[in-house]
Design a protein around this motif. Structure first.
Motif, short mmCIF file in Angstrom:
data_model
loop_
_atom_site.label_atom_id
_atom_site.label_comp_id
_atom_site.label_asym_id
_atom_site.label_seq_id
_atom_site.Cartn_x
_atom_site.Cartn_y
_atom_site.Cartn_z
N LEU A 197 0.83 -1.49 -0.05
CA LEU A 197 0.44 0.06 -0.14
C LEU A 197 1.14 0.98 0.20
CD1 LEU A 197 -2.75 1.19 0.11
CD2 LEU A 197 -2.51 1.06 2.67
N LEU A 198 2.13 1.59 1.10
CA LEU A 198 2.51 2.65 0.69
C LEU A 198 3.81 2.97 -0.14
CD1 LEU A 198 2.47 4.62 2.65
CD2 LEU A 198 1.47 2.96 3.50
N SER A 199 4.40 1.58 -0.98
CA SER A 199 4.64 1.51 -2.50
C SER A 199 4.13 2.23 -3.34
CB SER A 199 4.97 0.60 -2.55
OG SER A 199 5.87 -0.37 -1.51
N ALA A 200 2.90 2.01 -3.06
CA ALA A 200 1.99 2.64 -4.43
C ALA A 200 1.79 4.23 -3.86
CB ALA A 200 0.30 2.39 -4.53
N PHE A 201 1.08 4.32 -2.56
CA PHE A 201 0.87 5.64 -2.12
C PHE A 201 1.80 6.57 -1.90
CE2 PHE A 201 -3.24 4.59 -0.85
CZ PHE A 201 -4.13 6.14 -1.82
N ALA A 202 3.07 6.40 -1.95
CA ALA A 202 4.43 7.01 -1.34
C ALA A 202 4.77 7.09 -3.16
CB ALA A 202 5.46 6.29 -1.20
N THR A 203 4.38 6.66 -4.24
CA THR A 203 4.88 6.05 -5.49
C THR A 203 3.75 7.93 -6.05
OG1 THR A 203 5.23 4.94 -5.64
CG2 THR A 203 4.93 5.72 -7.79
N MET A 204 2.59 7.55 -6.03
CA MET A 204 1.41 8.54 -6.68
C MET A 204 1.44 10.28 -5.68
SD MET A 204 -1.31 6.79 -6.47
CE MET A 204 -2.08 6.01 -4.66
N THR A 205 1.75 10.21 -4.33
CA THR A 205 2.03 11.59 -3.60
C THR A 205 3.05 12.05 -3.89
OG1 THR A 205 1.22 10.60 -1.86
CG2 THR A 205 2.37 12.46 -1.16
N ALA A 206 4.42 11.71 -4.58
CA ALA A 206 5.52 12.59 -4.60
C ALA A 206 4.92 12.47 -6.71
CB ALA A 206 7.10 11.19 -5.38
N THR A 207 4.43 11.77 -7.27
CA THR A 207 3.84 12.14 -9.09
C THR A 207 3.31 13.85 -8.57
OG1 THR A 207 4.03 9.95 -9.44
CG2 THR A 207 2.54 11.54 -10.80
N VAL A 208 2.38 13.16 -7.28
CA VAL A 208 1.29 14.95 -7.49
C VAL A 208 2.29 15.96 -6.82
CG1 VAL A 208 -0.36 15.55 -6.56
CG2 VAL A 208 -0.32 13.92 -6.90
N GLN A 209 3.31 15.72 -6.18
CA GLN A 209 4.68 16.79 -5.83
C GLN A 209 4.98 17.21 -6.94
OE1 GLN A 209 3.83 18.29 -3.39
NE2 GLN A 209 4.56 17.69 -1.29
N TYR A 210 5.10 16.64 -7.78
CA TYR A 210 6.23 16.94 -8.63
C TYR A 210 5.32 17.92 -10.42
CZ TYR A 210 11.27 15.08 -6.86
OH TYR A 210 12.15 15.49 -6.19
N LEU A 211 4.46 16.98 -10.03
CA LEU A 211 3.88 17.54 -10.93
C LEU A 211 3.46 19.08 -10.94
CD1 LEU A 211 2.27 14.28 -12.81
CD2 LEU A 211 4.57 15.79 -13.60
N VAL A 212 2.63 19.49 -10.28
CA VAL A 212 1.17 20.54 -9.49
C VAL A 212 1.94 22.04 -9.45
CG1 VAL A 212 2.02 20.39 -7.40
CG2 VAL A 212 -0.27 21.23 -7.92
N ASP A 213 1.83 22.09 -10.65
CA ASP A 213 2.37 24.48 -10.53
C ASP A 213 2.03 24.51 -9.32
OD1 ASP A 213 2.19 26.99 -10.90
OD2 ASP A 213 1.90 26.46 -12.86
N ASP A 214 2.69 25.44 -9.09
CA ASP A 214 2.93 26.10 -7.73
C ASP A 214 1.70 26.98 -7.45
OD1 ASP A 214 4.66 25.54 -4.79
OD2 ASP A 214 4.74 27.61 -5.18
N ARG A 215 1.59 27.76 -7.79
CA ARG A 215 0.27 28.44 -8.33
C ARG A 215 -1.08 27.64 -7.49
NH1 ARG A 215 -0.73 30.97 -13.24
NH2 ARG A 215 -0.55 28.48 -14.25
N TYR A 216 -1.36 26.23 -7.53
CA TYR A 216 -2.37 25.22 -7.18
C TYR A 216 -1.92 24.48 -6.11
CZ TYR A 216 -4.54 26.97 -11.51
OH TYR A 216 -4.84 28.28 -12.69
N ARG A 217 -0.32 24.26 -5.71
CA ARG A 217 -0.27 23.64 -4.86
C ARG A 217 -0.94 23.35 -3.82
NH1 ARG A 217 4.84 20.78 -4.84
NH2 ARG A 217 5.55 22.51 -6.43
N GLY A 218 -1.42 24.05 -3.01
CA GLY A 218 -2.50 24.00 -2.41
C GLY A 218 -4.09 23.33 -2.35
N ARG A 219 -4.39 23.82 -3.52
CA ARG A 219 -5.92 23.46 -3.73
C ARG A 219 -5.52 21.56 -4.40
NH1 ARG A 219 -7.36 28.75 -7.33
NH2 ARG A 219 -4.32 28.31 -6.75
N VAL A 220 -4.78 21.57 -4.88
CA VAL A 220 -4.65 19.85 -5.80
C VAL A 220 -3.70 19.25 -3.98
CG1 VAL A 220 -3.49 18.56 -7.69
CG2 VAL A 220 -3.63 20.91 -7.76
N MET A 221 -3.67 19.25 -3.88
CA MET A 221 -2.96 18.98 -2.57
C MET A 221 -3.79 18.60 -1.36
SD MET A 221 -0.33 17.68 -3.11
CE MET A 221 -0.36 16.37 -1.77
N SER A 222 -4.75 19.80 -1.40
CA SER A 222 -6.22 19.61 -0.98
C SER A 222 -7.26 18.22 -1.55
CB SER A 222 -7.08 20.62 -0.76
OG SER A 222 -7.41 21.43 -1.36
N ILE A 223 -7.62 18.85 -2.76
CA ILE A 223 -8.34 17.60 -3.53
C ILE A 223 -7.72 16.32 -2.79
CG2 ILE A 223 -9.23 17.03 -5.78
CD1 ILE A 223 -9.37 19.70 -6.42
#
Length: 447
Positions: free
Chosen positions: A358-384
């Motif tokens: 489970l954490l292998s999958a979620f650590a990978t997904m979280t890192a992917t979102v953190q890297y791809l998101v535009d910083d202007r939307y970082r808080g909102r995307v992470m909240s979603i």
């Protein structure tokens, strides 16, 4: 979750990464220290080192409270249903308020937000402990405090995720994300064991008070952290609802982030919900006391920590899509096996396997979102992202609680595991389409 070289992490980083100075200069050293900093570059940052120490103490306290709360409710009611309802009460605010929390995170100073949310969390934990020790605790009070703590968490969690990008240089961000996951999973190993002993010798009230005191560590760390750059604040004059809409549209239009969010929603409902049933399994299936329950949680946490380390070791060697699908399948099969065994030692082994997957999958997904998101939307995307991960848990907690009452806990856990397995296989079949959509999404930006 990329399928080919065109969608790899390494390309995405090279497109955005700029050379940076500052704390990274501290990495000039040799020997064992140099190797450790090379393996975990986020530790080059003084700010992150302070955060790491404070947060790991605080998260151990959080797990003390989580384990003790489930045990207290089970002792008061003897019902798996009410254990699930209590877990739902603490995670429901993430569904209701996370989107508003994301707007707050994008508009105001993240460090200040974190300070106030940690102070409020400390006050609520101490209140829970005092009510319990004085014998004034009731199920209604537990629900109210759990709900209030969930409200605070709905703002604190996206703020914390977004603040990572301010504590470290861009080239250290992936390491910071992985180490942040390691904090959670290390505390998941240590906290439940301590909780088991504390419940036996001091009662659940002592565990709640210990959690309240543990917040002091992260509060002091935040006071000591000094950042030289602040996030790019939202400067539009639109309403809060318009800002939320902009974040939702951005998330939905981004093919990879959209895929991750949809998959996380399924795992949140049908995967994570089994955790709320571990006190029931410990007491009713294995005949264990609070200490034995702590060992079950720790077996899961040790597997989760191993999954985080696995992600770090295989970084750049294993496709992220393979890590997500493979980890989810491993989790599902491990949990299905866990639901069949009657021996607690075998159960701990399968919990370890499930946690690692489970954490292998979620650590990978979280890192992917953190890297791809535009910083202007970082808080909102992470909240979603965190809304579907944490906010959908009440649905899962209620579902697993009801199924446990009707058909037994083993069947309830098994049903959720099968749903996650089927969804992971469906995701595997759709990855080529996601890769094509990602290429089409990038073309306008690159032209």
């Amino acid at each position: 979750m990329m399928m080919n070289k065109e969608c790899s992490f390494t390309e995405e980083i090279s497109m955005n990464d700029d050379s940076s100075e500052g704390d990274s200069a501290d990495c000039e050293c040799s020997g064992l220290k140099a190797w450790l900093l090379s393996a975990f570059p986020a530790f080059c940052s003084r700010n992150f080192r302070l955060y790491f120490i404070g947060q790991i103490v605080s998260m151990i306290g959080t797990w003390l409270q989580m384990v003790a709360l489930g045990w207290l409710v089970l002792e008061m009611t003897g019902s798996a249903f009410w254990v699930g309802v209590t877990a739902a009460a603490s995670s429901l605010p993430a569904l209701l308020f996370s989107l508003f929390g994301g707007v707050i995170v994008d508009r105001y100073d993240r460090k200040t937000i974190l300070l106030w949310t940690q102070i409020l969390s400390m006050v609520l934990a101490l209140a829970l402990g005092l009510f319990t020790i004085t014998g004034a605790i009731t199920l209604v009070i537990i629900m109210e405090l759990a709900f209030l703590l969930g409200c605070v968490t709905s703002v604190a969690t996206p703020a914390l995720q977004a603040f990572l990008s301010e504590m470290v240089d861009h080239d250290q961000l992936r390491s910071a994300v992985a180490l942040n996951s390691a904090i959670l999973n290390t505390s998941r190993v240590i906290g439940p064991v301590i909780a088991g002993f504390m419940i036996s010798y001091t009662g659940t009230g002592g565990a709640f008070l210990a959690n309240g005191v543990s917040y002091i560590a992260v509060i002091l760390a935040l006071f000591a952290i000094h950042t030289t750059t602040s996030q790019e604040k939202v400067t539009d004059s639109g309403s809060t609802l318009q800002s939320i809409r902009d974040g939702v549209v951005y998330t939905w239009q981004h093919p990879i982030i959209r895929t991750i969010v949809l998959f996380a929603s399924v795992v949140s409902i049908f995967g994570w919900s089994f955790v709320s049933m571990l006190p029931v399994v410990a007491k009713q299936t294995y005949g264990l006391g609070s200490e034995g329950m702590g060992y079950l949680f720790s077996a899961l946490g040790l597997g989760s920590l191993s999954g985080t380390v696995l992600v770090s070791i295989t970084s750049g060697r294993v496709r992220n899509s393979s890590m997500v699908v493979g980890g989810s399948v491993t989790f599902s099969l491990g949990l299905i096996a866990f639901s069949f065994v009657q021996d607690e030692r075998l159960g701990m082994i399968f919990l370890f396997i499930a946690g690692m997957g489970l954490l292998s999958a979620f650590a990978t997904m979280t890192a992917t979102v953190q890297y791809l998101v535009d910083d202007r939307y970082r808080g909102r995307v992470m909240s979603i992202y965190l809304m579907v991960l944490m906010g959908f848990m009440p649905i899962g907690n209620l579902e697993v609680g009801i199924l446990s009452e009707l058909f037994g806990t083993a069947v309830a856990i098994r049903v959720g595991s099968v749903v996650v397995l089927a969804t992971a296989l469906l995701l595997s079949c759709s990855l080529k389409g996601v890769a094509r959509a990602w290429r089409a999404y990038r073309e306008p930006a690159e032209s």
